[in-house]
Structures are given as C-alpha cells and as structure tokens.
Scaffold this motif. Structure first.
Motif, mmCIF file in Angstrom:
data_model
loop_
_atom_site.group_PDB
_atom_site.id
_atom_site.type_symbol
_atom_site.label_atom_id
_atom_site.label_comp_id
_atom_site.label_asym_id
_atom_site.label_seq_id
_atom_site.Cartn_x
_atom_site.Cartn_y
_atom_site.Cartn_z
ATOM 1 N N LEU A 94 0.839 -1.207 0.000
ATOM 2 C CA LEU A 94 0.000 0.000 0.000
ATOM 3 C C LEU A 94 0.875 1.258 0.000
ATOM 4 O O LEU A 94 0.608 2.211 -0.753
ATOM 5 C CB LEU A 94 -0.934 -0.007 1.217
ATOM 6 C CG LEU A 94 -1.819 1.236 1.361
ATOM 7 C CD1 LEU A 94 -2.733 1.423 0.146
ATOM 8 C CD2 LEU A 94 -2.650 1.158 2.652
ATOM 9 N N ALA A 95 1.905 1.262 0.821
ATOM 10 C CA ALA A 95 2.793 2.436 0.871
ATOM 11 C C ALA A 95 3.431 2.688 -0.498
ATOM 12 O O ALA A 95 3.540 3.838 -0.942
ATOM 13 C CB ALA A 95 3.866 2.231 1.938
ATOM 14 N N ALA A 96 3.827 1.596 -1.166
ATOM 15 C CA ALA A 96 4.446 1.757 -2.488
ATOM 16 C C ALA A 96 3.440 2.312 -3.494
ATOM 17 O O ALA A 96 3.773 3.181 -4.316
ATOM 18 C CB ALA A 96 4.993 0.410 -2.969
ATOM 19 N N ARG A 97 2.197 1.815 -3.413
ATOM 20 C CA ARG A 97 1.169 2.329 -4.336
ATOM 21 C C ARG A 97 0.906 3.810 -4.087
ATOM 22 O O ARG A 97 0.743 4.594 -5.026
ATOM 23 C CB ARG A 97 -0.126 1.534 -4.174
ATOM 24 C CG ARG A 97 -0.052 0.145 -4.793
ATOM 25 C CD ARG A 97 -1.278 -0.676 -4.483
ATOM 26 N NE ARG A 97 -1.234 -1.960 -5.176
ATOM 27 C CZ ARG A 97 -1.995 -3.009 -4.864
ATOM 28 N NH1 ARG A 97 -2.865 -2.925 -3.857
ATOM 29 N NH2 ARG A 97 -1.892 -4.128 -5.553
ATOM 30 N N VAL A 98 0.838 4.178 -2.815
ATOM 31 C CA VAL A 98 0.595 5.595 -2.485
ATOM 32 C C VAL A 98 1.758 6.449 -2.984
ATOM 33 O O VAL A 98 1.561 7.493 -3.618
ATOM 34 C CB VAL A 98 0.397 5.766 -0.960
ATOM 35 C CG1 VAL A 98 0.474 7.245 -0.563
ATOM 36 C CG2 VAL A 98 -0.940 5.163 -0.531
ATOM 37 N N ALA A 99 2.983 6.007 -2.716
ATOM 38 C CA ALA A 99 4.154 6.791 -3.138
ATOM 39 C C ALA A 99 4.152 6.972 -4.649
ATOM 40 O O ALA A 99 4.432 8.062 -5.164
ATOM 41 C CB ALA A 99 5.437 6.107 -2.691
ATOM 42 N N LEU A 100 3.806 5.911 -5.374
ATOM 43 C CA LEU A 100 3.807 5.997 -6.838
ATOM 44 C C LEU A 100 2.718 6.940 -7.328
ATOM 45 O O LEU A 100 2.933 7.709 -8.279
ATOM 46 C CB LEU A 100 3.591 4.605 -7.448
ATOM 47 C CG LEU A 100 3.699 4.566 -8.970
ATOM 48 C CD1 LEU A 100 5.115 4.900 -9.413
ATOM 49 C CD2 LEU A 100 3.274 3.216 -9.518
ATOM 50 N N HIS A 101 1.565 6.896 -6.663
ATOM 51 C CA HIS A 101 0.456 7.749 -7.088
ATOM 52 C C HIS A 101 0.748 9.233 -6.882
ATOM 53 O O HIS A 101 0.325 10.076 -7.683
ATOM 54 C CB HIS A 101 -0.822 7.359 -6.342
ATOM 55 C CG HIS A 101 -1.888 8.399 -6.452
ATOM 56 N ND1 HIS A 101 -2.560 8.642 -7.640
ATOM 57 C CD2 HIS A 101 -2.349 9.318 -5.560
ATOM 58 C CE1 HIS A 101 -3.407 9.644 -7.460
ATOM 59 N NE2 HIS A 101 -3.295 10.069 -6.208
ATOM 60 N N LEU A 102 1.423 9.565 -5.797
ATOM 61 C CA LEU A 102 1.686 10.978 -5.507
ATOM 62 C C LEU A 102 2.544 11.592 -6.612
ATOM 63 O O LEU A 102 3.282 10.897 -7.310
ATOM 64 C CB LEU A 102 2.405 11.108 -4.155
ATOM 65 C CG LEU A 102 1.569 10.760 -2.916
ATOM 66 C CD1 LEU A 102 2.466 10.693 -1.672
ATOM 67 C CD2 LEU A 102 0.443 11.777 -2.703
ATOM 68 N N GLU A 147 -7.624 6.109 -2.109
ATOM 69 C CA GLU A 147 -8.564 5.553 -3.084
ATOM 70 C C GLU A 147 -7.925 5.535 -4.476
ATOM 71 O O GLU A 147 -7.949 4.514 -5.179
ATOM 72 C CB GLU A 147 -9.827 6.429 -3.105
ATOM 73 C CG GLU A 147 -11.037 5.778 -3.740
ATOM 74 C CD GLU A 147 -12.246 6.721 -3.677
ATOM 75 O OE1 GLU A 147 -12.855 6.944 -4.752
ATOM 76 O OE2 GLU A 147 -12.545 7.244 -2.570
ATOM 77 N N ALA A 148 -7.314 6.650 -4.847
ATOM 78 C CA ALA A 148 -6.675 6.741 -6.168
ATOM 79 C C ALA A 148 -5.496 5.770 -6.274
ATOM 80 O O ALA A 148 -5.243 5.192 -7.332
ATOM 81 C CB ALA A 148 -6.205 8.174 -6.425
ATOM 82 N N ALA A 149 -4.783 5.594 -5.161
ATOM 83 C CA ALA A 149 -3.607 4.717 -5.169
ATOM 84 C C ALA A 149 -3.997 3.269 -5.421
ATOM 85 O O ALA A 149 -3.183 2.478 -5.907
ATOM 86 C CB ALA A 149 -2.853 4.843 -3.847
ATOM 87 N N GLU A 150 -5.256 2.930 -5.072
ATOM 88 C CA GLU A 150 -5.668 1.538 -5.224
ATOM 89 C C GLU A 150 -6.540 1.297 -6.452
ATOM 90 O O GLU A 150 -7.116 0.212 -6.605
ATOM 91 C CB GLU A 150 -6.368 1.076 -3.937
ATOM 92 C CG GLU A 150 -5.361 1.022 -2.782
ATOM 93 C CD GLU A 150 -5.935 0.422 -1.501
ATOM 94 O OE1 GLU A 150 -6.847 1.052 -0.933
ATOM 95 O OE2 GLU A 150 -5.482 -0.664 -1.112
ATOM 96 N N LEU A 151 -6.603 2.270 -7.329
ATOM 97 C CA LEU A 151 -7.296 2.053 -8.606
ATOM 98 C C LEU A 151 -6.446 1.120 -9.468
ATOM 99 O O LEU A 151 -5.213 1.117 -9.360
ATOM 100 C CB LEU A 151 -7.519 3.392 -9.330
ATOM 101 C CG LEU A 151 -8.554 4.325 -8.689
ATOM 102 C CD1 LEU A 151 -8.615 5.660 -9.450
ATOM 103 C CD2 LEU A 151 -9.945 3.670 -8.634
ATOM 104 N N PRO A 152 -7.112 0.344 -10.324
ATOM 105 C CA PRO A 152 -6.368 -0.617 -11.165
ATOM 106 C C PRO A 152 -5.214 0.014 -11.933
ATOM 107 O O PRO A 152 -4.144 -0.579 -12.042
ATOM 108 C CB PRO A 152 -7.456 -1.148 -12.120
ATOM 109 C CG PRO A 152 -8.736 -1.006 -11.348
ATOM 110 C CD PRO A 152 -8.579 0.229 -10.508
ATOM 111 N N ALA A 153 -5.407 1.223 -12.447
ATOM 112 C CA ALA A 153 -4.351 1.844 -13.257
ATOM 113 C C ALA A 153 -3.085 2.053 -12.436
ATOM 114 O O ALA A 153 -1.962 1.857 -12.929
ATOM 115 C CB ALA A 153 -4.842 3.180 -13.828
ATOM 116 N N ASN A 154 -3.259 2.439 -11.172
ATOM 117 C CA ASN A 154 -2.074 2.677 -10.342
ATOM 118 C C ASN A 154 -1.418 1.362 -9.916
ATOM 119 O O ASN A 154 -0.192 1.276 -9.816
ATOM 120 C CB ASN A 154 -2.435 3.531 -9.115
ATOM 121 C CG ASN A 154 -1.191 4.066 -8.422
ATOM 122 O OD1 ASN A 154 -0.387 4.769 -9.033
ATOM 123 N ND2 ASN A 154 -1.012 3.703 -7.149
#
Lengths: 210, 210
Positions: A94-102, A147-154
C-alpha cells in the motif's frame, strides 16, 4: 551537457533503502543531481532470482549483522534510534502504491515520512491507518489519495515500475541507475552514484561507455 | 586504556577482501589500531550456511554488479586496473596456508602481494608456481615456506582459524572483529570498524556493551 539525473529505486520494507531515502535529498541537492524517486516491489524480483525470502531472513547470521549494521549507521548518520520491524519483512504494498500515485513534488516527503514511521517510530506500515496518518501528517486528503492509489491503473503502474527496475538490472534495494545505465546497488554507493551521474552528464554522447 | 586492535578475517578468493587488504595497513596505522591478519577459508562456512556456491555465482545479476563494483572501487582507491579471475572462485587454499604459516611481520606483505598477483596482474593463484613466485619476490626461501605451510600442523591451524572465524560470527569476507566482539562485514565497513576499535579500547571494561 545534460542535467545530471539518477533513478532512485527503493522498496519500502528495505532498511538500507530507508537510510538512502533520508540521505539522498541533501546529497543530490549539493551535487546538482536530479533524482527520480522510484518505488518498486522487490518481492517479485527476489522470486525471479530464486530467493525463497529476503537473504536477511534466509541467512540468520547475515540478517543479525544487517540489523546491527543499520543500527550503527543510523547513529553514524545522526538519524533517530533505529527500530527493527517485527515481523520482518513488512507488507508495504500500500505504501508503495501511495508513493507511486503521488506527484513528483510529494513523493519524496511521503517516502521519508513513511520510512520514519516504520524504522524510527516503530509503526506497522502494513496497517492502513498508519499510511493514512502519514499522509494526513503531510497535509494530504488521505482518503482521496488512498482511493486513487488503489485504482487498477495505479496498481498496474507499480507492476510496470517493478518491471522497469528489473529491466534496468535491479536485483536489490536501494539501487541507483544513472542516465548511461550504470547501476549502483546499496546505500553505501549513493555518493559514488551521484558522482557518476555528474560525470556522465558532462561527457559527450559519443564518448560514453555503452 | 588498552591498545586498540582488530581481527581482519580475509579469504584469498574474495575480491572485497583484496580491496580491504590493500587499504587496511595505512588506515590502521593512521588510526593507531593493531591489526591481526587472519586468513581463513570461507567455503566451509558457506557450506554450513547452506550456500551451494558464492552468492556472486549463484545469483548472476548480483555477480555482474559485484565485478563492476570492484572495478569502480579499484579506480576510486587508485589501485591498478582490476582483473577478474576466470574461472571464479579460485582455489586459494595454498595461499591461505602460506599466509597463515608466515609470521606476523611477513603475513601482510605476502597477503597483499598474492592478492595483487591475482586481482591486478591476472595470475592464477591456484597455481603453485604463482605462489612460489610471490614468495620469492618478497625474498622468502619459497621451497622451505611452502613445505612448512603444507605440514599437517599448519593445515590444522587453518581449519582452527576458520572455526575461530565461525565462532566470532563471520559469515562473509572480509570481516573485522573488534576486541569487544563487534563484527563489521565488508570492505565498506573498514573505516567504521577501525573507529569502533579505537572507541572500544578507550572505554572502561564495565561500561562496554556485551
């Protein structure tokens, strides 16, 4: 001469990535090197390499030295007392997904804050509420971001970034990759990687090693 | 205050031990630290840890990075161009026996000369005549030394030194062990190990960490 730049590949559960993340900002600033902060997942790469787990888990003597080494380095760098996560490794997807999304401006701050939550404050980064608190502490609208970090695209983007790491030859974290493809593995090589990035940017294209 | 001292455990086939061996003399001199040069065999320890070979052999990506890393570090340290032994690892049992047999005054000189023969001049250190030439180049009566190095007592002494390394927690090479038992793994930790040795020697016995 191009602007010197380097790709900084980091994995949230990696203690040496934590050390590099806390140091790279100031060092790169001073060296005049642009840093691309690239969170990725080391697990799939370890699986490809045939590791059953982290070598720090598979070889207890090596793991014990690593914890002591990181503890000593934290003192050496003037960081807060190091806290060993237990159990280790931690699920930091989750942390990696959030970091990538930002975006590029927010990613470094979140990355360092998340690392400190885990390795300096002893928080469980696999816990959603910890990630939320880190985001909120930086002024982000944490629910929107998560929420955005866990969308399929991210999710796919993180897989793609892990593939990019693999394609660049990354086999461990942290890794630094210069514009000419030169790869430096480990927090110990941060300074050398930055010096190389400066040198590589100053060389005419034709004279560079392939 | 005791005299600061450190045990330097090295394996002849280890490229990072080569780098440490070429650096430790001058650095320890400046730091005022006495160094015990301790050749040992990493193979039996790797076997105990469950490695089928060196991790640099088992994981090609890691091995490739290691060769490039050592090459870069040799330039960084001002050493002659690094030569990769092929095949790797090299059987360096004879060199280790000779180093162990030599007295404390001769051991460092032979060690560095043998490493340079292999990693800077490209000689095959598994070849008896190479070991002989290194000894002769240092003014030793090479036949006498090699005969003594292969006596059963010296063979057993090398096994005992490998066991001592294992008992000190050594799992890789080079390793540095301070008088208080603190272990530092890798050429990258040489400076930190020396600083620790100085600090540890200055502390009263009772205040030291166990």
């Amino acid at each position: 001469m191009r602007r010197p730049a380097i790709d900084f590949y980091y994995e949230f559960s990696s203690p040496y990535s934590y050390l590099a993340a806390t140091r790279i900002g100031a060092l790169a600033e001073r060296a005049g090197v642009h840093v691309e902060w690239k969170p990725f997942m080391l697990g799939p790469i370890f699986a490809e390499l045939g590791y059953s787990s982290s070598p720090f888990v598979d070889v207890p003597l090596k793991g014990n030295h690593m914890w002591r080494d990181v503890e000593r380095l934290a003192v050496h760098y003037g960081l807060p007392d190091f806290v060993k996560p237990d159990p280790f490794p931690v699920n930091t997807l989750l942390a990696a997904r959030v970091a990538l999304h930002l975006n590029d401006a927010s990613r470094p701050g979140f990355t360092v804050a998340a690392y400190k939550a885990m390795f300096a404050k002893g928080c469980d980064l696999s816990d959603r509420t910890v990630v939320q608190r880190v985001l909120a502490g930086l002024g982000h609208y944490c629910d929107h971001v998560m929420e955005a970090a866990e969308l399929p695209a991210n999710k796919e983007a993180l897989k793609a970034q892990t593939q990019a790491a693999r394609a660049a030859g990354v086999f461990g974290a942290p890794s630094f990759v210069a514009q000419d493809g030169e790869l430096f593995w480990g927090n110990d090589r941060l300074e050398m990687a930055l010096a190389h990035a400066v040198e590589a940017a100053g060389l005419p294209e034709a004279s560079k090693a392939s």
